[in-house]
Scaffold this active site. Structure first.
Site, PDB file in Angstrom:
ATOM      1  CD  GLU A  78      -3.980  -6.427   2.203  1.00 36.79           C
ATOM      2  OE1 GLU A  78      -4.814  -5.769   2.856  1.00 36.79           O
ATOM      3  OE2 GLU A  78      -2.757  -6.279   2.317  1.00 36.79           O
TER       4      GLU A  78
ATOM      5  CD  GLU B 221      -3.068  -1.187   2.108  1.00 42.24           C
ATOM      6  OE1 GLU B 221      -2.855  -0.639   3.191  1.00 42.24           O
ATOM      7  OE2 GLU B 221      -4.147  -1.741   1.832  1.00 42.24           O
TER       8      GLU B 221
HETATM    9  P1  P53 Z   1      -7.201  -3.884   9.381  1.00 46.04           P
HETATM   10  C1  P53 Z   1      -5.657   1.175   5.852  1.00 46.04           C
HETATM   11  C2  P53 Z   1      -4.867   1.220   6.973  1.00 46.04           C
HETATM   12  C3  P53 Z   1      -4.088   0.154   7.336  1.00 46.04           C
HETATM   13  C4  P53 Z   1      -4.081  -0.971   6.573  1.00 46.04           C
HETATM   14  O1  P53 Z   1      -6.963  -3.713   7.815  1.00 46.04           O
HETATM   15  C5  P53 Z   1      -4.838  -1.020   5.457  1.00 46.04           C
HETATM   16  C6  P53 Z   1      -5.655   0.046   5.083  1.00 46.04           C
HETATM   17  C7  P53 Z   1      -6.503   0.013   3.895  1.00 46.04           C
HETATM   18  O2  P53 Z   1      -7.765  -0.311   4.128  1.00 46.04           O
HETATM   19  O3  P53 Z   1      -4.757  -1.999   4.593  1.00 46.04           O
HETATM   20  C8  P53 Z   1      -4.591  -3.358   4.666  1.00 46.04           C
HETATM   21  O4  P53 Z   1      -6.308  -4.996   9.822  1.00 46.04           O
HETATM   22  C9  P53 Z   1      -3.253  -3.848   5.074  1.00 46.04           C
HETATM   23  C10 P53 Z   1      -3.315  -5.044   5.971  1.00 46.04           C
HETATM   24  C11 P53 Z   1      -4.505  -4.939   6.895  1.00 46.04           C
HETATM   25  C12 P53 Z   1      -5.782  -4.898   6.099  1.00 46.04           C
HETATM   26  O5  P53 Z   1      -5.750  -3.774   5.266  1.00 46.04           O
HETATM   27  O6  P53 Z   1      -6.843  -2.588   9.975  1.00 46.04           O
HETATM   28  O7  P53 Z   1      -2.415  -4.088   3.978  1.00 46.04           O
HETATM   29  O8  P53 Z   1      -2.089  -5.130   6.640  1.00 46.04           O
HETATM   30  O9  P53 Z   1      -4.551  -5.900   7.877  1.00 46.04           O
HETATM   31  C13 P53 Z   1      -7.039  -4.801   6.942  1.00 46.04           C
HETATM   32  O10 P53 Z   1      -8.635  -4.241   9.539  1.00 46.04           O
END
Ligand code: P53
Length: 483
Positions: free
Chosen positions: A384, A192
């Site tokens: 993802e 990301e």
């Molecule tokens: P969680 C925003 C902020 C942080 C992670 O998120 C994010 C995003 C985008 O939505 O993205 C991904 O665990 C990340 C993973 C993460 C997943 O989103 O906060 O690449 O590491 O676990 C889900 O619910």
């Protein structure tokens, strides 16, 4: 009545994870602490209010090194994948995964960033994991840096703001590619990339009053360094015949709140700098025209080194990957808001949201695939997608997660329609095959997995793994393509 979806035979179905959310073993075999392992668990009164976790100061970070306050740091423990990886990989295989996306912890390979030689113990762990995947017939996708920059690099070198960190990163990435190119076909240099800088920015700036977008503005220099680092990985990968490098973005899919031209125009403009800018640099290989105006209007100056422009131009990525969880709306006058991961987002009256306020939008995925394919014509991969839910084991030691089956099947349906539209989508790794610690909220109780892990938010529990209903559903889906 079951519906049969159409996907190419060799479509890569899989699951995604990240080192800091699964491994644990934070101080084992020479590993240093990463930034993420310094964020304590904070019980949230309102599950949807993540701002509490964003108020850490530099002093908090320093205190956390020796855990002076006796707090719980969830990402130091993960789900103990470091010790249980064989069992987990066997379960992934059983669930029908064809590809496993995981990340390498930089701090296991170069704990301080500036060592000359890599830490052999760290390389050995990943070699064992990759061997296990191959034994189970799983293809592998590796994220080289998934938010978890080693803390010593931030503390001693100032993090990505410092151009020397590009060299430290590239030295690390080269070691991984040299060591593991036989095992790993797909590489994502930075997770990301549109948020990665931000994730670091929370912890290196004391001033938490800035809004997320102001923080991004102050971080374009860091981002430039990440673009350069990624382009160097692409350039290096050309030495090897059988590997591919992709970009990875948190895809913010937005719509105008309504058909008022003021809002439609606002959405078009916001979409440029919030999303397309990143893809444009990494695929078209140059800073796009609108970004130059944006930088000028906002007094942002990016310091480039000689050769940077050519490096970007000559090294676009081989494929696009992105995470897709939700969509949101944009209006000139901000309307009603819902929770996102890092910021509040515009509400869409036509969509339902998860318990964490993330708006569920399967059609938005088809829309996004169409948009990206139309603009770039580069193979697409969804790295993802999934839904986080509060879950408990029932008396039969399982979770009847019909809502997850519903979420996944509705997204799969839109993916198959996008392929029928004529789009080259070649794979999908769900977030996640197994419950992990949440990136954004640090909770274990925000569960995404096909497999339930018996740990609570304080890492209490047996750590045992249990198949949810979606586990068997997914396994059957991959065989039959039926939803
Ligand atoms: P969680 C925003 C902020 C942080 C992670 O998120 C994010 C995003 C985008 O939505 O993205 C991904 O665990 C990340 C993973 C993460 C997943 O989103 O906060 O690449 O590491 O676990 C889900 O619910």
């Amino acid at each position: 009545m079951a519906k049969k979806l159409k996907f190419p035979k060799d479509f890569l179905w899989g699951g995604a994870t990240a080192a800091s959310q699964i491994e644990g073993a934070y101080d084992v075999d020479g590993k240093s602490l990463s930034l993420l392992e310094m964020i304590p668990y904070i019980e949230l009164k309102d599950k949807k209010d993540l701002t509490a976790t964003r108020k850490l100061t530099k002093q908090d970070l320093l205190d956390s090194i020796e855990n002076k306050k006796g707090l719980h740091y969830p990402k130091r423990f993960g789900i103990d994948f470091y010790n249980r990886y064989k069992e987990d990989i066997a379960l992934f295989k059983e669930a029908g995964l064809k590809i496993f996306r995981m990340s390498v912890a930089w701090g296991r390979i170069f704990p301080n960033g500036d060592e000359k030689e890599p830490n052999q113990k760290g390389l050995e762990f990943y070699r064992n994991v990759f061997k296990e995947c191959k034994k189970q017939g799983l293809e592998i996708m590796v994220t080289i840096n998934h938010f978890d920059t080693p803390f010593p690099i931030v503390q001693n070198h100032g993090g990505w703001r410092n151009r020397q960190v590009v060299d430290m990163y590239f030295k690390y990435a080269k070691v991984l590619i040299d060591e593991f190119n036989e095992y790993v076909k797909y590489w994502l240099p930075i997770n990301e990339i549109n948020l990665s800088v931000l994730m670091g920015a929370f912890f290196v700036e004391d001033n938490t009053k800035k809004t997320v977008f102001e923080k991004i503005n102050s971080s374009y220099q860091d981002l430039h360094h990440q673009f350069i680092a990624q382009a160097k990985v692409v350039e290096y990968s050309k030495k090897f015949k059988n590997i591919q490098v992709g970009c990875m973005l948190a895809n913010s899919t937005t719509y105008a709140l309504d058909c008022n031209p003021i809002n439609v125009f606002e959405n078009q403009q916001k979409e440029l700098m919030r999303k397309l800018f990143y893809y444009d640099v990494m695929i078209k290989g140059e800073y796009p025209w609108y970004s130059l105006k944006y930088f000028k209007d906002n007094n942002i100056e990016i310091i480039k080194e000689k050769g940077d422009d050519e490096l970007l131009k000559n090294n676009p990525v081989d494929f696009i990957s992105f995470s897709y969880y939700m969509s949101s709306t944009i209006a000139k006058e901000e309307g009603e808001l819902t929770e996102g991961n890092l910021m509040k987002l515009g509400k869409n009256p036509f969509l339902e949201a998860s318990e964490w306020g993330w708006q569920i939008d399967p059609i938005g995925l088809r829309y996004t695939l169409n948009q990206l394919w139309d603009r770039y014509h580069v193979p697409l991969f969804i790295s993802e997608n999934g839904i986080g839910v509060l879950e408990k084991l029932n008396e039969k030691n399982t979770v009847e997660d019909d809502y997850r089956i519903d979420y996944l099947s509705r997204h799969f349906e839109q993916m198959s329609l996008a392929i029928e539209d004529g789009i080259n989508l070649f794979g999908y790794t769900m977030w996640t095959p197994i419950d992990v610690v949440s990136a954004g909220s640090n909770e274990m109780s925000k569960r995404y997995g096909l497999i339930f892990v018996d740990y609570d938010d304080y890492h209490k529990g047996t750590g045992d793994r249990f198949k949810k209903k979606s586990f068997d559903w997914f396994k059957k889906f991959v065989k039959t393509m039926e939803i």
